[in-house]
Scaffold this motif. Structure first.
Motif, PDB file in Angstrom:
ATOM      1  N   GLY A  28     -74.108  85.977  35.095  1.00 19.21           N
ATOM      2  CA  GLY A  28     -74.569  85.011  34.095  1.00 19.21           C
ATOM      3  C   GLY A  28     -76.055  85.109  33.790  1.00 19.21           C
ATOM      4  O   GLY A  28     -76.454  85.330  32.635  1.00 19.21           O
ATOM      5  N   PRO A  29     -76.906  84.962  34.797  1.00 14.26           N
ATOM      6  CA  PRO A  29     -78.352  85.055  34.535  1.00 14.26           C
ATOM      7  C   PRO A  29     -78.777  86.421  33.999  1.00 14.26           C
ATOM      8  O   PRO A  29     -79.675  86.506  33.156  1.00 14.26           O
ATOM      9  CB  PRO A  29     -78.982  84.788  35.906  1.00 14.26           C
ATOM     10  CG  PRO A  29     -77.947  84.063  36.681  1.00 14.26           C
ATOM     11  CD  PRO A  29     -76.626  84.534  36.163  1.00 14.26           C
ATOM     12  N   PHE A  30     -78.136  87.483  34.479  1.00  9.12           N
ATOM     13  CA  PHE A  30     -78.495  88.818  33.985  1.00  9.12           C
ATOM     14  C   PHE A  30     -78.084  88.985  32.521  1.00  9.12           C
ATOM     15  O   PHE A  30     -78.822  89.592  31.743  1.00  9.12           O
ATOM     16  CB  PHE A  30     -77.872  89.903  34.865  1.00  9.12           C
ATOM     17  CG  PHE A  30     -78.723  90.250  36.053  1.00  9.12           C
ATOM     18  CD1 PHE A  30     -79.548  91.356  36.028  1.00  9.12           C
ATOM     19  CD2 PHE A  30     -78.713  89.457  37.185  1.00  9.12           C
ATOM     20  CE1 PHE A  30     -80.356  91.681  37.121  1.00  9.12           C
ATOM     21  CE2 PHE A  30     -79.496  89.770  38.281  1.00  9.12           C
ATOM     22  CZ  PHE A  30     -80.324  90.878  38.247  1.00  9.12           C
ATOM     23  N   CYS A  31     -76.928  88.455  32.155  1.00  5.54           N
ATOM     24  CA  CYS A  31     -76.505  88.519  30.747  1.00  5.54           C
ATOM     25  C   CYS A  31     -77.466  87.748  29.855  1.00  5.54           C
ATOM     26  O   CYS A  31     -77.839  88.223  28.782  1.00  5.54           O
ATOM     27  CB  CYS A  31     -75.088  87.978  30.593  1.00  5.54           C
ATOM     28  SG  CYS A  31     -73.807  89.088  31.195  1.00  5.54           S
ATOM     29  N   ALA A  34     -80.673  89.701  29.551  1.00  2.00           N
ATOM     30  CA  ALA A  34     -80.497  90.898  28.721  1.00  2.00           C
ATOM     31  C   ALA A  34     -80.479  90.556  27.237  1.00  2.00           C
ATOM     32  O   ALA A  34     -80.794  91.406  26.405  1.00  2.00           O
ATOM     33  CB  ALA A  34     -79.217  91.626  29.115  1.00  2.00           C
ATOM     34  N   ASN A  35     -80.118  89.333  26.905  1.00  3.65           N
ATOM     35  CA  ASN A  35     -80.060  88.903  25.508  1.00  3.65           C
ATOM     36  C   ASN A  35     -81.242  88.021  25.131  1.00  3.65           C
ATOM     37  O   ASN A  35     -81.171  87.285  24.159  1.00  3.65           O
ATOM     38  CB  ASN A  35     -78.746  88.158  25.250  1.00  3.65           C
ATOM     39  CG  ASN A  35     -77.561  89.087  25.353  1.00  3.65           C
ATOM     40  OD1 ASN A  35     -77.541  90.145  24.744  1.00  3.65           O
ATOM     41  ND2 ASN A  35     -76.577  88.711  26.156  1.00  3.65           N
ATOM     42  N   SER A  36     -82.310  88.116  25.891  1.00  2.00           N
ATOM     43  CA  SER A  36     -83.484  87.274  25.641  1.00  2.00           C
ATOM     44  C   SER A  36     -84.626  88.117  25.071  1.00  2.00           C
ATOM     45  O   SER A  36     -84.469  89.297  24.798  1.00  2.00           O
ATOM     46  CB  SER A  36     -83.932  86.637  26.966  1.00  2.00           C
ATOM     47  OG  SER A  36     -84.514  87.632  27.799  1.00  2.00           O
ATOM     48  N   ASN A  37     -85.750  87.473  24.930  1.00  2.00           N
ATOM     49  CA  ASN A  37     -86.951  88.184  24.499  1.00  2.00           C
ATOM     50  C   ASN A  37     -87.987  88.165  25.624  1.00  2.00           C
ATOM     51  O   ASN A  37     -89.171  87.982  25.392  1.00  2.00           O
ATOM     52  CB  ASN A  37     -87.527  87.568  23.213  1.00  2.00           C
ATOM     53  CG  ASN A  37     -87.894  86.115  23.388  1.00  2.00           C
ATOM     54  OD1 ASN A  37     -87.647  85.517  24.434  1.00  2.00           O
ATOM     55  ND2 ASN A  37     -88.485  85.528  22.362  1.00  2.00           N
ATOM     56  N   LEU A  38     -87.528  88.417  26.856  1.00  2.00           N
ATOM     57  CA  LEU A  38     -88.380  88.321  28.034  1.00  2.00           C
ATOM     58  C   LEU A  38     -89.045  89.645  28.429  1.00  2.00           C
ATOM     59  O   LEU A  38     -89.473  89.809  29.558  1.00  2.00           O
ATOM     60  CB  LEU A  38     -87.580  87.779  29.224  1.00  2.00           C
ATOM     61  CG  LEU A  38     -87.029  86.366  29.061  1.00  2.00           C
ATOM     62  CD1 LEU A  38     -86.150  85.989  30.239  1.00  2.00           C
ATOM     63  CD2 LEU A  38     -88.167  85.367  28.905  1.00  2.00           C
ATOM     64  N   GLY A  39     -89.116  90.572  27.530  1.00  2.00           N
ATOM     65  CA  GLY A  39     -89.850  91.813  27.774  1.00  2.00           C
ATOM     66  C   GLY A  39     -89.284  92.630  28.918  1.00  2.00           C
ATOM     67  O   GLY A  39     -88.157  93.114  28.866  1.00  2.00           O
ATOM     68  N   ALA A  41     -88.352  91.749  31.888  1.00  2.00           N
ATOM     69  CA  ALA A  41     -87.181  91.136  32.520  1.00  2.00           C
ATOM     70  C   ALA A  41     -85.916  91.492  31.741  1.00  2.00           C
ATOM     71  O   ALA A  41     -84.860  91.750  32.330  1.00  2.00           O
ATOM     72  CB  ALA A  41     -87.346  89.620  32.606  1.00  2.00           C
ATOM     73  N   ARG A  42     -86.025  91.506  30.422  1.00  2.00           N
ATOM     74  CA  ARG A  42     -84.886  91.892  29.593  1.00  2.00           C
ATOM     75  C   ARG A  42     -84.489  93.339  29.870  1.00  2.00           C
ATOM     76  O   ARG A  42     -83.313  93.652  30.036  1.00  2.00           O
ATOM     77  CB  ARG A  42     -85.218  91.720  28.111  1.00  2.00           C
ATOM     78  CG  ARG A  42     -84.104  92.180  27.216  1.00  2.00           C
ATOM     79  CD  ARG A  42     -84.463  92.073  25.755  1.00  2.00           C
ATOM     80  NE  ARG A  42     -83.359  92.580  24.953  1.00  2.00           N
ATOM     81  CZ  ARG A  42     -83.264  92.416  23.665  1.00  2.00           C
ATOM     82  NH1 ARG A  42     -84.197  91.759  23.005  1.00  2.00           N
ATOM     83  NH2 ARG A  42     -82.241  92.915  23.021  1.00  2.00           N
ATOM     84  N   LEU A  43     -85.469  94.220  29.924  1.00  2.00           N
ATOM     85  CA  LEU A  43     -85.199  95.629  30.187  1.00  2.00           C
ATOM     86  C   LEU A  43     -84.539  95.808  31.554  1.00  2.00           C
ATOM     87  O   LEU A  43     -83.556  96.543  31.692  1.00  2.00           O
ATOM     88  CB  LEU A  43     -86.496  96.438  30.109  1.00  2.00           C
ATOM     89  CG  LEU A  43     -86.387  97.934  30.360  1.00  2.00           C
ATOM     90  CD1 LEU A  43     -85.461  98.587  29.331  1.00  2.00           C
ATOM     91  CD2 LEU A  43     -87.770  98.572  30.308  1.00  2.00           C
ATOM     92  N   PHE A  44     -85.066  95.136  32.563  1.00  2.00           N
ATOM     93  CA  PHE A  44     -84.489  95.213  33.902  1.00  2.00           C
ATOM     94  C   PHE A  44     -83.046  94.724  33.894  1.00  2.00           C
ATOM     95  O   PHE A  44     -82.153  95.357  34.474  1.00  2.00           O
ATOM     96  CB  PHE A  44     -85.320  94.395  34.893  1.00  2.00           C
ATOM     97  CG  PHE A  44     -84.744  94.367  36.277  1.00  2.00           C
ATOM     98  CD1 PHE A  44     -84.870  95.464  37.108  1.00  2.00           C
ATOM     99  CD2 PHE A  44     -84.073  93.249  36.740  1.00  2.00           C
ATOM    100  CE1 PHE A  44     -84.331  95.452  38.390  1.00  2.00           C
ATOM    101  CE2 PHE A  44     -83.525  93.223  38.015  1.00  2.00           C
ATOM    102  CZ  PHE A  44     -83.664  94.333  38.848  1.00  2.00           C
ATOM    103  N   ALA A  45     -82.790  93.606  33.224  1.00  2.00           N
ATOM    104  CA  ALA A  45     -81.436  93.060  33.151  1.00  2.00           C
ATOM    105  C   ALA A  45     -80.502  94.009  32.411  1.00  2.00           C
ATOM    106  O   ALA A  45     -79.362  94.233  32.853  1.00  2.00           O
ATOM    107  CB  ALA A  45     -81.460  91.685  32.471  1.00  2.00           C
TER     108      ALA A  45
END
Length: 71
Positions: A28-31, A34-39, A41-45
């Protein structure tokens, strides 16, 4: 704590059930990341999701096998 008192097939069933649930919860948190604009963190997810999904499938297979053994 429950795992400490269980043995044999009961332990295997409880352990694999916990692994499946934990991997499902982790997705859940990784999804969301991954669909956020967190730079970064998004790439890592995004990079981690395929491995996490594969591990979830493996945990579910192990749990299914443990259930069939326990009976």
């Amino acid at each position: 704590m429950l795992l400490r008192i269980l043995g044999g097939d009961s332990f295997s069933n409880a352990y694999t059930s916990n692994q499946s649930a934990d991997h499902q919860t982790l997705l859940g948190p990784f999804c969301r990341a991954a669909n956020s604009n967190l730079g970064e963190a998004r790439l890592f997810a995004e990079q981690s999701l395929p491995r996490l999904e594969k591990h979830l499938v493996m945990a579910r297979v192990l749990h299914s096998e443990a259930q069939s053994i326990e009976g």
